[in-house]
Design an enzyme around this catalytic site. Structure first.
Site, PDB file in Angstrom:
ATOM      1  N   TYR A   2      -2.139  -0.414  10.044  1.00  0.00           N
ATOM      2  CA  TYR A   2      -2.474  -1.040   8.593  1.00  0.00           C
ATOM      3  C   TYR A   2      -1.020  -0.779   7.911  1.00  0.00           C
ATOM      4  O   TYR A   2      -0.806  -1.687   7.368  1.00  0.00           O
ATOM      5  CB  TYR A   2      -3.558  -0.108   8.035  1.00  0.00           C
ATOM      6  CG  TYR A   2      -3.772  -0.515   6.381  1.00  0.00           C
ATOM      7  CD1 TYR A   2      -3.989  -1.909   6.310  1.00  0.00           C
ATOM      8  CD2 TYR A   2      -3.388   0.491   5.559  1.00  0.00           C
ATOM      9  CE1 TYR A   2      -4.246  -2.057   4.761  1.00  0.00           C
ATOM     10  CE2 TYR A   2      -3.503   0.119   4.344  1.00  0.00           C
ATOM     11  CZ  TYR A   2      -4.152  -0.984   3.907  1.00  0.00           C
ATOM     12  OH  TYR A   2      -3.998  -1.390   2.467  1.00  0.00           O
ATOM     13  N   SER A  44       1.000  -1.114  -0.100  1.00  0.00           N
ATOM     14  CA  SER A  44       0.011   0.187   0.055  1.00  0.00           C
ATOM     15  C   SER A  44       0.951   1.329  -0.086  1.00  0.00           C
ATOM     16  O   SER A  44       1.865   1.351   0.440  1.00  0.00           O
ATOM     17  CB  SER A  44      -0.932  -0.021   1.285  1.00  0.00           C
ATOM     18  OG  SER A  44      -1.374   1.248   1.404  1.00  0.00           O
TER      19      SER A  44
END
Length: 335
Positions: A152, A127
């Site tokens: 995350y 990501s």
């Protein structure tokens, strides 16, 4: 080829599955259909895939080691695309354990299965959030990413480290893809485009964080999937130019690579909202709010490595992409 896709009922996974089936590959989809967002949307994506020749499906979680091992043993995939994960920056502040379960324990299960089944190539979703506190733009894969600002992001950085270890120890070819703000038809309801479109159509106010000032490298779903396929078909090997005295985080003496997949044309959030308003034909009522914890002010992808190795660079403009999404949304929801 036989290709296993985890997260196959997800936004990127389902779109990728269609493209691979179109190209004549066999696809095993693997997804737990959890309720992080509306399962009905996941089921609708899955319903479009299930009648297709060459597609099969297993409903199970990444954390379920026995189910992963069984899926690999039964299907005997040649290549694997791991897109399943607990997604979302803000939710990681509320439910951190879900991220460790799916993104760390689950990813270990994938790595172990790939190792023992002699998989030709594992491609996995990282990501743009791994760039965290970095402020040098555009974000390049050669940059250090040691300052995540959400759990995350930390789990995605961990995936890259875990993948490198398996590439080094066991010769497992791995490619990590840092996706930049993916949007488009069949997208995720927790993402800004989906939320804003729904609320504007319903006449509800939208929450605009950082007062609409931050910029995002919005990347259209078809461009993301093309990047996944280009990298999936290019199995990495050891980089002959890797210098252990000046190591690049993006490459290695092991069969390991990391790429950005982004549109590399950042757009201010306030402009993005204007495009949604134009496509919907209705003005938004905005609640201007400060930046949320865990968010970063700006993102922009340096895609030089992707272009160098695959010849591909995302190119769909946001005005085209937003119109396509709004048209899909109106048709799907009948509004």
């Amino acid at each position: 080829m036989r290709i296993l896709i985890t997260g196959a009922a997800g936004f990127i996974g389902s779109t990728l599955a269609h493209r691979l089936l179109d190209a004549g590959h066999e696809v095993l989809g693997y997804d737990n259909l959890n309720d992080y967002y509306d399962p009905n949307l996941k089921l609708a994506r899955l319903e479009r895939l299930q009648p297709r020749q060459g597609f099969s499906f297993v409903k199970a979680s990444l954390e379920d080691r026995a189910a992963i091992d069984q899926a690999f043993a039964d299907f005997q995939p040649q290549r694997v695309v791991n897109l399943a994960a607990q997604a979302g920056v803000r939710y990681s502040l509320e439910n951190p354990r879900a991220y460790i379960d799916a993104n760390i324990v689950g990813f270990l299960n994938i790595l172990e299965a790939c190792r023992h089944q002699n998989i030709e190539h594992l491609v996995y979703a990282s990501s743009s959030s791994v760039y965290g506190a970095n402020r040098k733009l555009p974000f390049a894969v050669e940059d250090s990413v040691d300052h995540p600002v959400s759990l995350y992001a930390a789990t995605k950085k961990s995936n890259e480290l875990m993948a490198h270890t398996y590439s080094h120890l066991f010769g497992l070819p791995t490619t990590g893809l840092r996706f930049f703000t993916v949007y488009g038809p069949w997208g995720r309801p927790d993402m800004a485009l989906f939320l804003f479109t729904r609320k504007i159509l319903a006449g509800e106010p939208i929450d605009v964080f950082n007062f609409g000032n931050h910029t995002r490298d919005f990347t259209y779903i078809d461009d993301i999937v093309e990047g996944v396929i280009r990298t999936l078909m290019r199995v990495p090997d050891a980089d002959p130019n890797f210098d252990p005295l000046q190591p690049s985080p993006a490459t290695s003496q092991a069969p390991y690579r990391v790429y950005n997949i982004g549109n590399h044309r950042p757009v201010q959030l306030s402009r993005y909202i204007e495009l949604i308003e134009e496509a919907v034909g209705k003005k938004a009522e905005k609640r201007l709010l400060p930046m949320q914890p865990g968010d970063v002010p700006d993102t922009e992808a340096d895609v030089a490595a992707l272009v160098r190795d695959t010849g591909y660079s995302p190119e769909t403009t946001v005005d085209v992409g937003v119109k396509n999404f709004v048209a899909w949304y109106r048709e799907f929801y009948g509004v």
